[in-house]
Design an enzyme around this catalytic site. Sequence first.
Site, PDB file in Angstrom:
ATOM      1  N   PRO A   2       0.840  -1.346  -0.046  1.00  0.00           N
ATOM      2  CA  PRO A   2      -0.075  -0.038   0.177  1.00  0.00           C
ATOM      3  C   PRO A   2       0.892   1.298  -0.061  1.00  0.00           C
ATOM      4  O   PRO A   2       1.912   1.305   0.762  1.00  0.00           O
ATOM      5  CB  PRO A   2      -1.031  -0.108   1.284  1.00  0.00           C
ATOM      6  CG  PRO A   2      -0.430  -1.161   2.018  1.00  0.00           C
ATOM      7  CD  PRO A   2       0.752  -2.030   1.235  1.00  0.00           C
ATOM      8  N   GLU A   3       0.473   2.267  -0.861  1.00  0.00           N
ATOM      9  CA  GLU A   3       1.242   3.236  -0.784  1.00  0.00           C
ATOM     10  C   GLU A   3       0.405   4.617   0.192  1.00  0.00           C
ATOM     11  O   GLU A   3      -0.829   4.091   0.633  1.00  0.00           O
ATOM     12  CB  GLU A   3       1.569   4.036  -2.402  1.00  0.00           C
ATOM     13  CG  GLU A   3       2.593   3.323  -2.847  1.00  0.00           C
ATOM     14  CD  GLU A   3       3.209   3.718  -4.232  1.00  0.00           C
ATOM     15  OE1 GLU A   3       3.257   5.103  -4.347  1.00  0.00           O
ATOM     16  OE2 GLU A   3       3.516   2.868  -5.031  1.00  0.00           O
ATOM     17  N   HIS A 101      -6.004 -15.264   8.111  1.00  0.00           N
ATOM     18  CA  HIS A 101      -4.609 -14.688   8.453  1.00  0.00           C
ATOM     19  C   HIS A 101      -4.883 -13.468   9.576  1.00  0.00           C
ATOM     20  O   HIS A 101      -4.297 -12.753   9.588  1.00  0.00           O
ATOM     21  CB  HIS A 101      -3.875 -13.927   7.319  1.00  0.00           C
ATOM     22  CG  HIS A 101      -3.619 -14.895   6.152  1.00  0.00           C
ATOM     23  ND1 HIS A 101      -2.825 -16.092   6.250  1.00  0.00           N
ATOM     24  CD2 HIS A 101      -4.305 -15.110   4.842  1.00  0.00           C
ATOM     25  CE1 HIS A 101      -2.733 -16.861   5.165  1.00  0.00           C
ATOM     26  NE2 HIS A 101      -3.501 -16.003   4.400  1.00  0.00           N
ATOM     27  N   ARG A 121       1.453 -11.832   5.232  1.00  0.00           N
ATOM     28  CA  ARG A 121       2.733 -11.922   4.940  1.00  0.00           C
ATOM     29  C   ARG A 121       3.482 -11.577   6.390  1.00  0.00           C
ATOM     30  O   ARG A 121       4.803 -11.563   6.499  1.00  0.00           O
ATOM     31  CB  ARG A 121       3.240 -11.302   3.934  1.00  0.00           C
ATOM     32  CG  ARG A 121       2.804 -11.889   2.690  1.00  0.00           C
ATOM     33  CD  ARG A 121       2.851 -11.138   1.227  1.00  0.00           C
ATOM     34  NE  ARG A 121       4.323 -10.947   0.751  1.00  0.00           N
ATOM     35  CZ  ARG A 121       4.616 -10.323  -0.286  1.00  0.00           C
ATOM     36  NH1 ARG A 121       3.819  -9.502  -0.992  1.00  0.00           N
ATOM     37  NH2 ARG A 121       5.978 -10.351  -0.448  1.00  0.00           N
ATOM     38  N   ARG A 164      18.570  20.484  -4.476  1.00  0.00           N
ATOM     39  CA  ARG A 164      19.065  19.156  -4.453  1.00  0.00           C
ATOM     40  C   ARG A 164      19.781  19.023  -5.797  1.00  0.00           C
ATOM     41  O   ARG A 164      19.146  19.433  -6.817  1.00  0.00           O
ATOM     42  CB  ARG A 164      18.115  18.010  -4.176  1.00  0.00           C
ATOM     43  CG  ARG A 164      17.574  18.049  -2.778  1.00  0.00           C
ATOM     44  CD  ARG A 164      17.572  16.775  -2.205  1.00  0.00           C
ATOM     45  NE  ARG A 164      17.000  17.148  -0.835  1.00  0.00           N
ATOM     46  CZ  ARG A 164      16.509  16.108   0.129  1.00  0.00           C
ATOM     47  NH1 ARG A 164      16.889  14.904  -0.106  1.00  0.00           N
ATOM     48  NH2 ARG A 164      16.183  16.216   1.169  1.00  0.00           N
TER      49      ARG A 164
END
Length: 291
Positions: A2-3, A101, A121, A164
């Site tokens: 997930p972002e 799970h 996981r 940068r």
Amino acid sequence: MPELPEVEVVRRGLERWVAGRTVATVEVHHPRAVRRHLEGAEHFVQALTGRTLTAAHRRGKYLWLPLTEPDGAPSGRAMVAHLGMSGQLLVEKPAQPDGTHLRARFTFTDGGRELRFVDQRTFGGLAVEDADGERIPSRLAHIAIDPLDPSFDEDAFSAALRRRRTEVKRALLDQTLVGGVGNIYADESLWRARLHGTRPTDRLTRAQVADLLDGVRSVLGEALAQGGTSFDSLYVDVNGQSGYFSRFLAVYGQVDRPCPRCGTPIVRESFMNRSSYSCPQCQPRPRARRS
Ligand SMILES: [Zn+2]
């Protein structure tokens, strides 16, 4: 994985379904789920039982829910959650059968829907950590504020980016500069701003930086409106629904498909051991820097 928009979707679900409720019982079904709670599972259970989860906040991909004591006083602690690769925080009716799970279950004193932490996981985790009132737990404070956060500072971001000497995609993925942008949303934002990911940031014009920030904001906002991007069947909101943003991706994963803007086939290039997708027409590679 997930972002940011996916985690924000979960935060909104927690804010709607969990905030303001008092924990009746906590069950930990797998020790890895609370491994970041260093005092152990039993202590985790005790720290939450009888406490009220007052709100749901997010910084980057971390969620935290401040706790109050049974008498309503701030407890000085918050439950922190990270979904890892496959974690789900589901709000489900008590009668709903447990998933395979299931790692932790929270019931509430109102007898309503349970909060279930499901994680195939087991890279995700829950912990109770020190937090002053509604303020961010200190362990999360270093994570950069992201463009979906109301306190994101646009001018500071623009100035820091242009200072940068790096490639623009590298800068977008740098979590100390801007939080929560991963590979998918970086590629989509660069396409919207018509910039190739290897453009040097110190040579971007003010207008290009503004376009890029618009791109980041719009892509994250639209992904959020669609409920996030479903990379696989594991990412879901608190009600178990998948997001739809994958249907709206312009370049990410779209190799050889026509650019939605100009029709040129999208190309894939290797970048930082991952793939970058772009339109060779709309996002030309920069000329080599003359030293
Ligand atoms: Zn194009």
